[in-house]
Design an enzyme around this catalytic site. Structure first.
Site, PDB file in Angstrom:
ATOM      1  CE1 TYR A   1       0.191   2.046   4.233  1.00 40.08           C
ATOM      2  CE2 TYR A   1       1.152  -0.150   4.399  1.00 40.08           C
ATOM      3  CZ  TYR A   1       0.978   1.131   4.914  1.00 40.08           C
ATOM      4  OH  TYR A   1       1.595   1.502   6.079  1.00 40.08           O
TER       5      TYR A   1
ATOM      6  NE  ARG B   1       7.035   4.550   0.352  1.00 45.12           N
ATOM      7  CZ  ARG B   1       6.778   5.316   1.415  1.00 45.12           C
ATOM      8  NH1 ARG B   1       7.741   5.558   2.300  1.00 45.12           N
ATOM      9  NH2 ARG B   1       5.596   5.862   1.594  1.00 45.12           N
TER      10      ARG B   1
ATOM     11  NE  ARG C   1      -5.115 -20.018   3.955  1.00 44.25           N
ATOM     12  CZ  ARG C   1      -4.187 -20.748   4.588  1.00 44.25           C
ATOM     13  NH1 ARG C   1      -4.003 -22.016   4.248  1.00 44.25           N
ATOM     14  NH2 ARG C   1      -3.448 -20.214   5.532  1.00 44.25           N
TER      15      ARG C   1
ATOM     16  CG  HIS D   1       0.847 -22.000   2.373  1.00 39.24           C
ATOM     17  ND1 HIS D   1       1.078 -21.190   3.461  1.00 39.24           N
ATOM     18  CD2 HIS D   1      -0.216 -22.776   2.696  1.00 39.24           C
ATOM     19  CE1 HIS D   1       0.214 -21.463   4.420  1.00 39.24           C
ATOM     20  NE2 HIS D   1      -0.586 -22.423   3.984  1.00 39.24           N
TER      21      HIS D   1
ATOM     22  CE  LYS E   1       3.342   3.393   3.094  1.00 36.29           C
ATOM     23  NZ  LYS E   1       3.789   3.559   4.488  1.00 36.29           N
TER      24      LYS E   1
ATOM     25  CD  GLU F   1      10.686   2.202  10.323  1.00 43.52           C
ATOM     26  OE1 GLU F   1      10.759   3.190   9.568  1.00 43.52           O
ATOM     27  OE2 GLU F   1      10.439   1.038   9.915  1.00 43.52           O
TER      28      GLU F   1
ATOM     29  CG  LEU G   1       8.645   2.717   4.612  1.00 43.73           C
ATOM     30  CD1 LEU G   1       8.281   1.465   3.824  1.00 43.73           C
ATOM     31  CD2 LEU G   1       7.391   3.486   5.009  1.00 43.73           C
TER      32      LEU G   1
END
Length: 281
Positions: free
Chosen positions: A33, A52, A101, A103, A147, A179, A203
């Site tokens: 995101y 980014r 689903r 993995h 992120k 951070e 980040l």
């Protein structure tokens, strides 16, 4: 007015937006995101956020071909939600998409894009007075440079700060400060700004990049180096930085007063230069 969001190519009312229960963002937190801030409809450092975003996508091997469309989508969301004339944020989330689903990363899967706009005013009182923070062990994974939407550790750590009446949690891993839960971190000692070097453990903050540019342009001394929790509490000044935080002074760490318990002169100058940069951008 009903809030309008963007989901997979369409602008829809939030209440009518829906994703598959098999979406890997829901099942595995398999996605990334970004949040970009718009000052009266004008994006700040849009190109940096897009770069980014592309880096995060590459790191987790998601192929998404429409990154260049995100700025236009964002502006449309601001317009549709009457947010063009205020400080607002736009959130973008790209998951790997819906698939039964498994993995491993499945092939032939279409990513899910979800985006929405929201008011994001500057926290004027906190910017003026500063905040208190607590220190906690960094329990996040070791790819904090991505992120990722996998934010449960961050939210657990931040929630502990909220419970204790603090504005953030500053994190420590292997004895050294990393951070904050959703902010970059700078300290000041004897007039020198100190921040941790970029690595997989923090980040690559856009606002951190802006601060370093400000320092270079204005002859502030900067050291990128590791420092401990004990050293943190002995700093003359501390501030956190981020898209939402902007340049937010820290005046107390775990009940230890920082400097004169008010934002220091270097922090104030960085604040001033940051908001001047916003106006010029």
């Amino acid at each position: 007015m009903n809030e309008i969001v963007f989901l997979n190519g369409a602008y829809v009312e939030r209440e009518k937006a829906g994703i598959s229960p098999d979406d890997r963002g829901f099942i595995f937190a398999d996605g990334i995101y970004e949040v970009t801030k718009f000052y009266h409809g004008k994006p700040f450092r849009m190109a940096d956020h897009l770069e980014r975003l592309k880096r995060s996508l590459k790191e987790i091997d998601i192929e998404y071909e429409h990154v260049s469309e995100l700025e236009a989508i964002s502006l449309t969301l601001l317009e549709k939600n009457n947010l063009l004339n205020i400080h607002a944020g736009v959130y973008w989330q790209i998951s790997r998409g819906a698939h039964p689903r498994v993995h491993h990363f499945p092939c032939d899967i279409k990513p899910t894009l979800y985006a929405f706009a929201f008011p994001l005013p500057s926290a004027e009182e906190k910017l003026r007075k500063g905040i208190k923070v607590i220190v906690q062990e960094d329990i996040r994974w070791k790819r904090c440079d991505i992120k990722s939407v996998s934010l449960l550790p961050n939210t657990m750590l931040y929630n502990e700060a909220v419970k204790k009446g603090a504005g953030e949690s500053i994190l420590v891993r292997d004895g050294y400060v990393t951070e904050a839960t959703h902010s970059g971190l700078f300290t000041v000692k004897n007039g020198v700004l100190i921040t941790r070097p970029l690595s997989n453990l923090i980040l690559p903050s856009i606002t951190r990049k802006v601060v370093l540019e400000i320092c270079a342009e204005n002859q502030f001394l900067v050291e990128e180096k590791l420092f401990t929790e004990a050293e943190l509490k002995e700093m003359d000044e501390v501030f956190i930085c981020g898209t939402g935080s902007e340049i937010l002074p820290v005046v107390e760490v775990d009940d230890v007063r920082i400097g004169n318990v008010e934002p220091g002169p270097v922090t104030r100058k960085i604040q001033q230069l940051f908001f001047e940069a916003v106006k010029k951008w």
